[in-house]
Design a protein around this motif. Structure first.
Motif, PDB file in Angstrom:
ATOM      1  N   ARG A 103       0.833  -1.204   0.000  1.00  0.00           N
ATOM      2  CA  ARG A 103       0.000   0.000   0.000  1.00  0.00           C
ATOM      3  C   ARG A 103       0.869   1.257   0.000  1.00  0.00           C
ATOM      4  O   ARG A 103       0.512   2.275  -0.589  1.00  0.00           O
ATOM      5  CB  ARG A 103      -0.908  -0.005   1.233  1.00  0.00           C
ATOM      6  CG  ARG A 103      -1.918   1.138   1.261  1.00  0.00           C
ATOM      7  CD  ARG A 103      -2.684   1.178   2.579  1.00  0.00           C
ATOM      8  NE  ARG A 103      -3.377  -0.068   2.825  1.00  0.00           N
ATOM      9  CZ  ARG A 103      -3.128  -0.872   3.856  1.00  0.00           C
ATOM     10  NH1 ARG A 103      -2.193  -0.552   4.739  1.00  0.00           N
ATOM     11  NH2 ARG A 103      -3.816  -1.983   4.023  1.00  0.00           N
ATOM     12  N   ASP A 148       1.947   2.355  -7.521  1.00  0.00           N
ATOM     13  CA  ASP A 148       1.290   1.305  -8.307  1.00  0.00           C
ATOM     14  C   ASP A 148       2.162   0.951  -9.514  1.00  0.00           C
ATOM     15  O   ASP A 148       2.923   1.782 -10.022  1.00  0.00           O
ATOM     16  CB  ASP A 148      -0.087   1.781  -8.783  1.00  0.00           C
ATOM     17  CG  ASP A 148      -1.038   2.026  -7.610  1.00  0.00           C
ATOM     18  OD1 ASP A 148      -0.739   1.534  -6.504  1.00  0.00           O
ATOM     19  OD2 ASP A 148      -2.060   2.708  -7.814  1.00  0.00           O
ATOM     20  N   TYR A 169       2.745  -2.265 -12.946  1.00  0.00           N
ATOM     21  CA  TYR A 169       2.538  -3.548 -13.628  1.00  0.00           C
ATOM     22  C   TYR A 169       3.905  -4.004 -14.110  1.00  0.00           C
ATOM     23  O   TYR A 169       4.703  -3.203 -14.617  1.00  0.00           O
ATOM     24  CB  TYR A 169       1.592  -3.403 -14.819  1.00  0.00           C
ATOM     25  CG  TYR A 169       1.569  -4.628 -15.722  1.00  0.00           C
ATOM     26  CD1 TYR A 169       0.735  -5.696 -15.440  1.00  0.00           C
ATOM     27  CD2 TYR A 169       2.403  -4.712 -16.835  1.00  0.00           C
ATOM     28  CE1 TYR A 169       0.720  -6.824 -16.251  1.00  0.00           C
ATOM     29  CE2 TYR A 169       2.398  -5.830 -17.651  1.00  0.00           C
ATOM     30  CZ  TYR A 169       1.562  -6.890 -17.354  1.00  0.00           C
ATOM     31  OH  TYR A 169       1.552  -8.000 -18.150  1.00  0.00           O
ATOM     32  N   TRP A 226      -0.033  -7.208 -11.417  1.00  0.00           N
ATOM     33  CA  TRP A 226      -0.658  -5.888 -11.311  1.00  0.00           C
ATOM     34  C   TRP A 226      -0.721  -5.502  -9.838  1.00  0.00           C
ATOM     35  O   TRP A 226      -1.097  -6.320  -8.987  1.00  0.00           O
ATOM     36  CB  TRP A 226      -2.095  -5.899 -11.832  1.00  0.00           C
ATOM     37  CG  TRP A 226      -2.295  -6.078 -13.292  1.00  0.00           C
ATOM     38  CD1 TRP A 226      -2.522  -5.109 -14.232  1.00  0.00           C
ATOM     39  CD2 TRP A 226      -2.367  -7.335 -14.004  1.00  0.00           C
ATOM     40  NE1 TRP A 226      -2.719  -5.673 -15.476  1.00  0.00           N
ATOM     41  CE2 TRP A 226      -2.622  -7.037 -15.370  1.00  0.00           C
ATOM     42  CE3 TRP A 226      -2.223  -8.669 -13.630  1.00  0.00           C
ATOM     43  CZ2 TRP A 226      -2.750  -8.017 -16.339  1.00  0.00           C
ATOM     44  CZ3 TRP A 226      -2.337  -9.653 -14.589  1.00  0.00           C
ATOM     45  CH2 TRP A 226      -2.598  -9.328 -15.934  1.00  0.00           C
ATOM     46  N   LYS A 227      -0.394  -4.270  -9.510  1.00  0.00           N
ATOM     47  CA  LYS A 227      -0.506  -3.778  -8.141  1.00  0.00           C
ATOM     48  C   LYS A 227      -1.181  -2.415  -8.158  1.00  0.00           C
ATOM     49  O   LYS A 227      -0.756  -1.514  -8.884  1.00  0.00           O
ATOM     50  CB  LYS A 227       0.883  -3.694  -7.496  1.00  0.00           C
ATOM     51  CG  LYS A 227       0.868  -3.230  -6.045  1.00  0.00           C
ATOM     52  CD  LYS A 227       1.026  -1.716  -5.933  1.00  0.00           C
ATOM     53  CE  LYS A 227       0.850  -1.230  -4.507  1.00  0.00           C
ATOM     54  NZ  LYS A 227       0.896   0.249  -4.400  1.00  0.00           N
ATOM     55  N   ARG A 228      -2.250  -2.292  -7.383  1.00  0.00           N
ATOM     56  CA  ARG A 228      -2.935  -1.005  -7.248  1.00  0.00           C
ATOM     57  C   ARG A 228      -3.349  -0.865  -5.783  1.00  0.00           C
ATOM     58  O   ARG A 228      -4.134  -1.688  -5.281  1.00  0.00           O
ATOM     59  CB  ARG A 228      -4.163  -0.918  -8.153  1.00  0.00           C
ATOM     60  CG  ARG A 228      -4.956   0.390  -7.984  1.00  0.00           C
ATOM     61  CD  ARG A 228      -6.249   0.358  -8.771  1.00  0.00           C
ATOM     62  NE  ARG A 228      -7.079   1.519  -8.456  1.00  0.00           N
ATOM     63  CZ  ARG A 228      -7.185   2.613  -9.206  1.00  0.00           C
ATOM     64  NH1 ARG A 228      -6.502   2.683 -10.330  1.00  0.00           N
ATOM     65  NH2 ARG A 228      -7.962   3.612  -8.852  1.00  0.00           N
ATOM     66  N   GLY A 229      -2.820   0.152  -5.104  1.00  0.00           N
ATOM     67  CA  GLY A 229      -3.143   0.325  -3.695  1.00  0.00           C
ATOM     68  C   GLY A 229      -2.734  -0.910  -2.903  1.00  0.00           C
ATOM     69  O   GLY A 229      -1.587  -1.332  -2.932  1.00  0.00           O
ATOM     70  N   GLN A 259       8.643  -3.049  -3.617  1.00  0.00           N
ATOM     71  CA  GLN A 259       7.635  -3.479  -4.579  1.00  0.00           C
ATOM     72  C   GLN A 259       7.770  -4.938  -4.998  1.00  0.00           C
ATOM     73  O   GLN A 259       6.767  -5.617  -5.209  1.00  0.00           O
ATOM     74  CB  GLN A 259       7.701  -2.573  -5.827  1.00  0.00           C
ATOM     75  CG  GLN A 259       7.280  -1.127  -5.541  1.00  0.00           C
ATOM     76  CD  GLN A 259       7.552  -0.214  -6.731  1.00  0.00           C
ATOM     77  OE1 GLN A 259       8.697   0.089  -7.033  1.00  0.00           O
ATOM     78  NE2 GLN A 259       6.497   0.232  -7.381  1.00  0.00           N
ATOM     79  N   CYS A 295       4.876  -1.372 -16.581  1.00  0.00           N
ATOM     80  CA  CYS A 295       3.751  -0.462 -16.843  1.00  0.00           C
ATOM     81  C   CYS A 295       3.364  -0.433 -18.316  1.00  0.00           C
ATOM     82  O   CYS A 295       2.916   0.610 -18.833  1.00  0.00           O
ATOM     83  CB  CYS A 295       4.064   0.944 -16.326  1.00  0.00           C
ATOM     84  SG  CYS A 295       4.194   1.017 -14.527  1.00  0.00           S
ATOM     85  N   GLU A 331      -0.996   4.049 -14.010  1.00  0.00           N
ATOM     86  CA  GLU A 331      -2.286   3.806 -13.387  1.00  0.00           C
ATOM     87  C   GLU A 331      -2.789   2.438 -13.813  1.00  0.00           C
ATOM     88  O   GLU A 331      -2.692   2.058 -14.983  1.00  0.00           O
ATOM     89  CB  GLU A 331      -3.292   4.898 -13.783  1.00  0.00           C
ATOM     90  CG  GLU A 331      -4.578   4.829 -12.981  1.00  0.00           C
ATOM     91  CD  GLU A 331      -5.401   6.104 -13.119  1.00  0.00           C
ATOM     92  OE1 GLU A 331      -6.489   6.154 -12.510  1.00  0.00           O
ATOM     93  OE2 GLU A 331      -4.943   7.037 -13.816  1.00  0.00           O
ATOM     94  N   VAL A 332      -3.308   1.665 -12.832  1.00  0.00           N
ATOM     95  CA  VAL A 332      -3.799   0.311 -13.071  1.00  0.00           C
ATOM     96  C   VAL A 332      -5.313   0.309 -12.948  1.00  0.00           C
ATOM     97  O   VAL A 332      -5.874   0.835 -11.968  1.00  0.00           O
ATOM     98  CB  VAL A 332      -3.171  -0.685 -12.073  1.00  0.00           C
ATOM     99  CG1 VAL A 332      -3.750  -2.076 -12.272  1.00  0.00           C
ATOM    100  CG2 VAL A 332      -1.651  -0.706 -12.225  1.00  0.00           C
TER     101      VAL A 332
END
Length: 584
Positions: A116, A120, A122, A148-151, A379, A431, A459-460
């Motif tokens: 978190r 973010d 990819y 994929w990682k978002r938040g 990450q 990304c 942005e994912v």
């Protein structure tokens, strides 16, 4: 200093298999269930070695650690397999998978919390399996893990699911982890069958009995272990040293670049890790003569190169005494066993060990880029830690990259995986910079994400963490572990796979390369015969195994000659430079 009463009380109850008294002692909570006896065994390890099933069951119910390794480096499950007892193997395997699952689930909130904090992204991790054995690399699988990682949400896609019935299992799977206030939601998405198995972390950890029931292995799974050798592969990095790779003809230029996934790694930033030892040990005492014959093979020319033949055997040594039992073949008494001053010499408990071992020294290679925007610690390492709990490949990668590496992000890593296999891991398509994806995009200039402190903002799409339309959502299902990649079973499966023919296309390619190799060797032998003169006797055509051996010898000689030439050229250059400096 031991307190009053007999030393090692739990171990002594285990020795006599007094499981009811053992149960009562464990309920009192006065004893350390992980205490080691003078021979380095915990109560569980002792119970398994002696084959005392009732005591094993009691200890496992009280959460004795199944993941513990003995002083000799053998896991509890491996020792259970050596007994040849299907019920023992089933019980230990069930609790091993249960403890792995609870460990993985308990670690997910910390993983998601760590992610978190990070930007973010990819990224794709390409795993390529290669071999030094000619023609074998074409039979090795490869896979691309898409991340994929978002938040606090994470998704990992894979297509190589593991090994079953001696064939590689492929399919399209996604593992999705979503952070929630009460813990985390874990989803396993089977895209081929359009099924989704879900579990909520908090609920699962509060229902241990239900979770344990789903971990019971099938009879076929247990049988496959009991008919396969126990193989332990250990990557020994205690004496590892990192050395910069030289570049240029004589190794004196330093600005040569090698581009990996769009990021330049200077030749001076390519390192070799030397003194990396791969220790492979194989045990077969639990196998029938038929199973031993199958594991030794000898069916194909590749067999000798795969190192399947036993090199030396070690047994419990001392002659079997009259009062011996199958699990105590040298009739060791409890007083002898628990006396730290009494030397057992070559005597031991458990079934007499039949073991072969092999130690090989490898070089691992690192391609590092100090300009790469991903953070290894913030990450990438949380993802590797998560996957390593149930994936032997990721476990070896984690063990390697947790060493004190030189500075920079490892855009490509090549490490030894098993006796004949290397794994080359490449980070790419960060990304979507190499191949665009609809689920990932670079934000427009001036947006909040573009103005963030991230060196590579992207942005994912949150939709990638949702269940696709039309899929059936079910509860957790673990009747068979998806990625049961223990070193022992997986390595044997890999070796058997490499010995078998691949697809039709692979067979044609291998056959064409075999013909090319045969022609080259025949020409070499013909030239050798002509050099011996017209009266030399005719030779029988060499077997394919002999041809492979000759090819490897020729390759080794050519490599050695190339290295000698390089050293001579470098020495000549140094002398020339020295003379120039002297003349000045």
């Amino acid at each position: 200093m031991a307190g009053p009463g007999p030393t090692f009380p739990l171990h002594r109850l285990v020795w006599a298999n007094r499981h009811r008294e053992l149960e009562a002692a464990l309920h009192s909570s006065q004893h350390d269930i992980e205490q080691e006896d003078p021979r380095g065994r915990t109560p569980l390890e002792l119970a398994v070695s002696l084959g005392n099933l009732e005591s094993v069951r009691v200890l496992l119910r009280h959460n004795a650690n199944v993941g513990k390794e003995s002083c000799q480096g053998w896991a509890v499950l491996q020792e259970a397999v050596s007994t040849g007892d299907p019920e023992m193997v089933q019980l230990v395997l069930q609790y091993r998978d249960y403890q792995r699952a609870t460990q993985r689930l308990a670690g997910i909130p910390e993983l998601l919390n760590k992610l978190r904090q990070a930007p973010d992204f990819y990224v794709e991790m390409k795993w390529e399996f290669t071999s030094w054995v000619p023609l074998v690399s074409k039979m090795c699988p490869s896979d691309v893990y898409r991340v994929w990682k978002r938040g606090e949400n994470l998704r990992v896609d894979t297509s190589l699911l593991g090994f079953e019935h001696m064939t590689w299992q492929r399919g399209r799977r996604s593992f999705i982890f979503k952070g929630q206030e009460a813990g985390a939601l874990v989803m396993e998405v089977d895209h081929d069958r359009q099924l989704v198995h879900t579990e909520t972390l908090g609920l699962t950890l509060h229902e241990p009995e239900a979770l344990l029931a789903t971990m019971r292995p099938s009879e076929e799974h247990v049988a496959s272990r009991l008919t396969s050798p126990i193989v332990s592969t250990h990557l020994d990095t205690r004496n590892v040293a990192f050395e910069r790779n030289k570049c240029g003809i004589w190794g004196w230029r330093s600005e040569k670049m090698e581009t990996v996934s769009g990021y330049e790694a200077k030749a001076g930033e390519v390192y070799s890790a030397t003194n990396v030892e791969l220790v492979t040990r194989t045990r077969t005492e639990h196998l029938s003569d038929q199973d031993k014959s199958r594991s030794k093979g000898g069916k194909t020319p590749f067999q000798s190169f795969l190192g399947m033949a036993q090199q030396h055997s070690s047994h419990n040594g001392a002659p079997v005494q009259q009062a011996a039992s199958p699990t105590n073949p040298t009739a060791i008494s409890p007083d002898e066993y628990f006396d730290p001053n009494f030397s057992l010499e070559s005597r031991n408990i458990g079934r007499p060990i039949e073991m072969s071992s092999k130690v090989q020294r490898f070089k691992a290679t690192l391609w590092l880029s100090e300009e790469h925007p991903l953070s290894l610690g913030d990450q990438v390492m949380p993802i590797i830690d998560l996957m390593a709990i149930s994936n032997a490949h990721f476990a070896k990668l984690r063990d390697f990259i947790t060493l004190r590496l030189p500075p920079g992000f490892p855009v490509k890593i090549e490490i030894p995986l098993f006796h004949v296999l290397n794994a080359r891991i490449t980070f790419s398509n960060l990304c979507g910079c190499d191949e665009p994806l609809s689920s990932v995009w670079v934000p427009a200039p001036g947006s909040a994400i573009a103005a963030s402190a991230s060196p590579f903002p992207c942005e994912v799409d949150p939709a990638v963490f949702e269940v696709p339309d039309g899929y059936s959502v079910l509860g957790a299902e673990r009747s068979e572990p998806l990625r049961d990649e223990d070193d022992d079973l997986l390595q044997f499966a890999i070796q058997q796979s490499l010995l078998e023919a691949g697809t039709e296309a692979e067979q044609v390619t291998a056959y064409e390369e075999q013909l090319q190799l045969e022609r080259a060797l025949q020409e070499s032998l013909q030239m050798s015969t002509e050099a011996e003169g017209p009266g030399a006797p005719l030779r029988a055509p060499p077997s394919f195994e002999e041809q492979l051996r000759l090819a490897l010898e020729l390759s080794a000689r050519e490599q050695a000659e190339w290295e000698r030439r390089g050293r001579r050229e470098e020495e000549d250059l140094q002398r020339t430079l020295q003379r120039s400096l002297t003349e000045l």
